[in-house]
Write a protein that holds these residues in place. Structure first.
Motif, PDB file in Angstrom:
ATOM      1  N   THR A 139      28.984 -10.731  -5.271  1.00 14.38           N
ATOM      2  CA  THR A 139      28.201 -11.576  -4.971  1.00 14.38           C
ATOM      3  C   THR A 139      27.292 -12.096  -6.427  1.00 14.38           C
ATOM      4  O   THR A 139      27.405 -12.888  -6.518  1.00 14.38           O
ATOM      5  N   ASP A 140      27.226 -11.145  -6.917  1.00 18.90           N
ATOM      6  CA  ASP A 140      26.886 -11.004  -8.939  1.00 18.90           C
ATOM      7  C   ASP A 140      27.621 -12.154  -8.850  1.00 18.90           C
ATOM      8  O   ASP A 140      27.847 -13.418  -9.588  1.00 18.90           O
ATOM      9  N   THR A 142      30.336 -14.365  -7.607  1.00 14.29           N
ATOM     10  CA  THR A 142      30.297 -15.465  -7.098  1.00 14.29           C
ATOM     11  C   THR A 142      28.604 -16.383  -6.788  1.00 14.29           C
ATOM     12  O   THR A 142      29.149 -17.346  -7.149  1.00 14.29           O
ATOM     13  N   ALA A 143      27.253 -15.760  -7.160  1.00 15.98           N
ATOM     14  CA  ALA A 143      26.728 -16.223  -8.133  1.00 15.98           C
ATOM     15  C   ALA A 143      26.836 -17.180  -8.955  1.00 15.98           C
ATOM     16  O   ALA A 143      26.287 -18.381  -9.396  1.00 15.98           O
ATOM     17  N   GLU A 144      27.267 -16.190 -10.016  1.00 17.21           N
ATOM     18  CA  GLU A 144      28.328 -16.852 -11.391  1.00 17.21           C
ATOM     19  C   GLU A 144      28.526 -18.308 -10.995  1.00 17.21           C
ATOM     20  O   GLU A 144      28.690 -19.792 -11.997  1.00 17.21           O
ATOM     21  N   THR A 145      29.250 -19.103 -10.127  1.00 22.24           N
ATOM     22  CA  THR A 145      30.893 -19.807  -9.324  1.00 22.24           C
ATOM     23  C   THR A 145      29.528 -21.592  -9.068  1.00 22.24           C
ATOM     24  O   THR A 145      30.294 -22.229  -8.891  1.00 22.24           O
ATOM     25  N   LEU A 146      28.561 -21.229  -9.053  1.00 21.69           N
ATOM     26  CA  LEU A 146      27.887 -21.860  -8.126  1.00 21.69           C
ATOM     27  C   LEU A 146      26.672 -22.503  -9.735  1.00 21.69           C
ATOM     28  O   LEU A 146      25.964 -21.307 -10.547  1.00 21.69           O
ATOM     29  N   GLU A 148      23.616 -23.999 -11.173  1.00 19.47           N
ATOM     30  CA  GLU A 148      22.182 -23.003 -11.733  1.00 19.47           C
ATOM     31  C   GLU A 148      21.151 -23.848 -11.008  1.00 19.47           C
ATOM     32  O   GLU A 148      21.307 -25.065 -10.435  1.00 19.47           O
ATOM     33  N   SER A 150      20.799 -24.110  -7.482  1.00 14.47           N
ATOM     34  CA  SER A 150      20.354 -24.402  -6.543  1.00 14.47           C
ATOM     35  C   SER A 150      20.513 -23.119  -5.828  1.00 14.47           C
ATOM     36  O   SER A 150      20.121 -21.988  -5.848  1.00 14.47           O
ATOM     37  N   ARG A 153      23.059 -20.380  -4.865  1.00  8.01           N
ATOM     38  CA  ARG A 153      22.686 -19.613  -5.679  1.00  8.01           C
ATOM     39  C   ARG A 153      21.660 -18.790  -5.734  1.00  8.01           C
ATOM     40  O   ARG A 153      21.746 -17.473  -5.559  1.00  8.01           O
ATOM     41  N   VAL A 157      22.401 -15.128  -4.931  1.00  9.82           N
ATOM     42  CA  VAL A 157      21.881 -13.853  -6.199  1.00  9.82           C
ATOM     43  C   VAL A 157      20.698 -12.619  -5.110  1.00  9.82           C
ATOM     44  O   VAL A 157      20.467 -12.131  -5.217  1.00  9.82           O
TER      45      VAL A 157
END
Length: 187
Positions: A139-140, A142-146, A148, A150, A153, A157
């Motif tokens: 999930t981290d 995945t968060a990195e692809t969203l 900042e 949002s 994200r 997170v």
């Protein structure tokens, strides 16, 4: 695939049916005819499946847990579950992969037993499972692809934080369970 299409299909009454507690489907057909233990195990397996555990591994796990010795051959599992050898094979392979069961060779026989671990298999499997760490890492990523800042994200997170929370609390929770099980009670 279950050999009994009626399992989990809804309330059933009549010959060969076993009443279920409120909110749980009745079991009919071969499972009910095999007796109340098998029918109750089938209802429990259906609840596991409804919670996301694969259906055939759930049925297989409950067949083993509810067997007197905690072990059965593939043929015995197939007979008890009304399932094909391929379905049983896939189910025990899954259960071996997640650490719930192991194969026991029988000297002088070509048939292996599939058995629960002697110790508290569910505790061992949870103590040795890195699943929450892996889910947090995924999930981290995945968060990195969203973007900042949002909302998406932030949700991802938060999901990663939840998995880290579970991972950090699991050892203490299992220690509490071991105390409870031994009669010492939880703190």
């Amino acid at each position: 695939m279950s050999a009994n299409p009626d399992v989990g299909a809804g309330p059933v009454s009549g010959p060969g049916s076993v009443p279920a507690p409120a909110g749980v489907a009745s079991v009919s057909g071969p499972a009910a005819d095999a007796g109340p233990t098998v029918a109750a195990a089938e209802r429990t397996a259906a609840a596991f499946a409804a919670a996301g555990f694969p259906k055939m591994p759930a049925r297989t796990l409950l067949a083993l847990v509810s067997s007197e010795q905690g072990s059965l051959t593939a043929a015995e599992l197939g007979e008890r579950l009304g399932a094909s050898p391929a379905a049983v094979s896939g189910a025990v392979r899954y259960l071996q992969t997640v650490g719930f069961v192991h194969r026991v060779s029988q000297p002088g026989s070509r048939r292996d037993l599939y058995a629960l671990h002697e110790d508290e298999w569910y505790v061992v499997s949870m103590r040795n499972s890195p699943i929450y760490e892996k889910l947090a890492a995924l999930t981290d990523a995945t968060a990195e692809t969203l973007p900042e800042g949002s909302a998406a994200r932030a949700r991802v997170v938060d999901m990663a934080r939840f998995y880290r929370f579970l991972h950090s609390r699991m050892p203490a929770l299992l220690d509490d369970w071991e105390r409870e099980r031994s009669g010492e009670g939880a703190p």
